[in-house]
Design a protein around this motif. Sequence first.
Motif: not given
Lengths: 234, 234
Positions: A14-15, A17-18, A22, A54-55, A58
């Motif tokens: 879930r988290g 991707g960013v 990055y 979206t990601p 971010e």
Amino acid sequence: MTDTDSSPTLERKRGSGVKMVYDLLRDEILDLVLPPGSPIDEVQLAERFKMSRTPIREALVRLAGEGLIDTLPNRSTMVSSIDFLNMHTFFDALVLMYRVTTRLAAQHHRAEDLQIIRARQAEFAAAVQAQDALAMIATNAAFHSAIAEAGRNAYFIGLFNRLLDEGRRMLRLYYQSYGDQLPQRFVDEHEDMITVISARDVEAADQLAKVHAEQIVTQIKRLFTRDERLDIAL
Amino acid sequence: MTDTDSSPTLERKRGSGVKMVYDLLRDEILDLVLPPGSPIDEVQLAERFKMSRTPIREALVRLAGEGLIDTLPNRSTMVSSIDFLNMHTFFDALVLMYRVTTRLAAQHHRAEDLQIIRARQAEFAAAVQAQDALAMIATNAAFHSAIAEAGRNAYFIGLFNRLLDEGRRMLRLYYQSYGDQLPQRFVDEHEDMITVISARDVEAADQLAKVHAEQIVTQIKRLFTRDERLDIAL
DNA sequence: TGTATTTTATTTGTCGACAAGAAATCGACA
DNA sequence: TGTCGATTTCTTGTCGACAAATAAAATACA
């Protein structure tokens, strides 16, 4: 590049991707795979990583926060340029952080810190031995970053890492133009630094860091000033 | 709070939403309107500002990048705590930045810089005169920030402002508990600093910044160490 | 009554779509 | 042919909705 590629129904945690985009974008910027001025297209990145904008966004906001990309409102976003005009401010900060972090490492290091520092030094020596210029840049930065970590001051660590990143870009710009190599002398100086740090000799550490840093700075300065071609990259 | 309120069809300029919520949230955090540990609810902020969660989120990502809020993945996000345990690292960095920025200001300042610095000093003196503790904190930070700007080193400016922000939180924590005031002595020292900066006396500037900073640090230290109640806020 | 397990609820992370803003393109007119 | 203005296009900024992850609550069981 636009084919179905490797993973068909790729399930990302879930988290993650960013962080993935990055990290990768950061590396590509610092390695000049994305040179300064390169346009960053959100939708292009979105379909490249097969995720929503979206990601991606971010990750870009984070990179912008670190000054690695510049965002023109409502227009475009691109890799930030290297500021050669104010390079002296970079050197001032770099020398000071070299000194301060080495000082603090001599004061506050623990046994496990030295192990890490020695490991980084071994990697740096290997890179020099292999004449791998890019590896030298990376391992040298990692070596000094490890020293900063041993100093245990989050504020200095933050600024220093930032400076090392910026220096990584500048050096990469040089080393991809030429095929030069950093001298063996740096390896020896690193060894001396480890010695005085482990001996907790604060003043000696400071002095060593000072000459080490200024030597690097003067070398870089010499490279850049004798090479006018680099002016165009500004 | 949930009625139609003031603006019926409030039209915000396209990119201004994130900046607005970022600035306001930042101020509220630094002024301890949102004390450390306060939960940050995205949807609550969204309906408070009458906008989607997306721009809220971008502002939060930026604040997290500056370390003002902490994000627990998939769980919650809250105002970051003040790290009293490592306060000495904060003081180390603060003193050094005081010195470095004042040095550089003595070296590189221009005429217009001194005007700004003097204006900030006047505001600080007024705050001292009025015994307005909170205004003292803010104007003192602004004064030294102006000096840093005159030094023209973006790296030092960035770290220094960050430190001043953190200091603003810590001092605010103290000054809302008591009703103390900073001594008039600081006003005089500021005047001395302006004098040596405009005289471009680098060494004197450095020395003055050093004693000024260390004096502030020892005072803050004394405040915190003699007051055990503040330990609970950790 | 205490503990383990299922269910609910709340909050975050991601998505697809739409609208606004600015640049590029095209066209009218002198 | 050159310039000004309208139109198109392209990218970003914002939105509402859904899904995943976690915590809290409720339930079952000993």
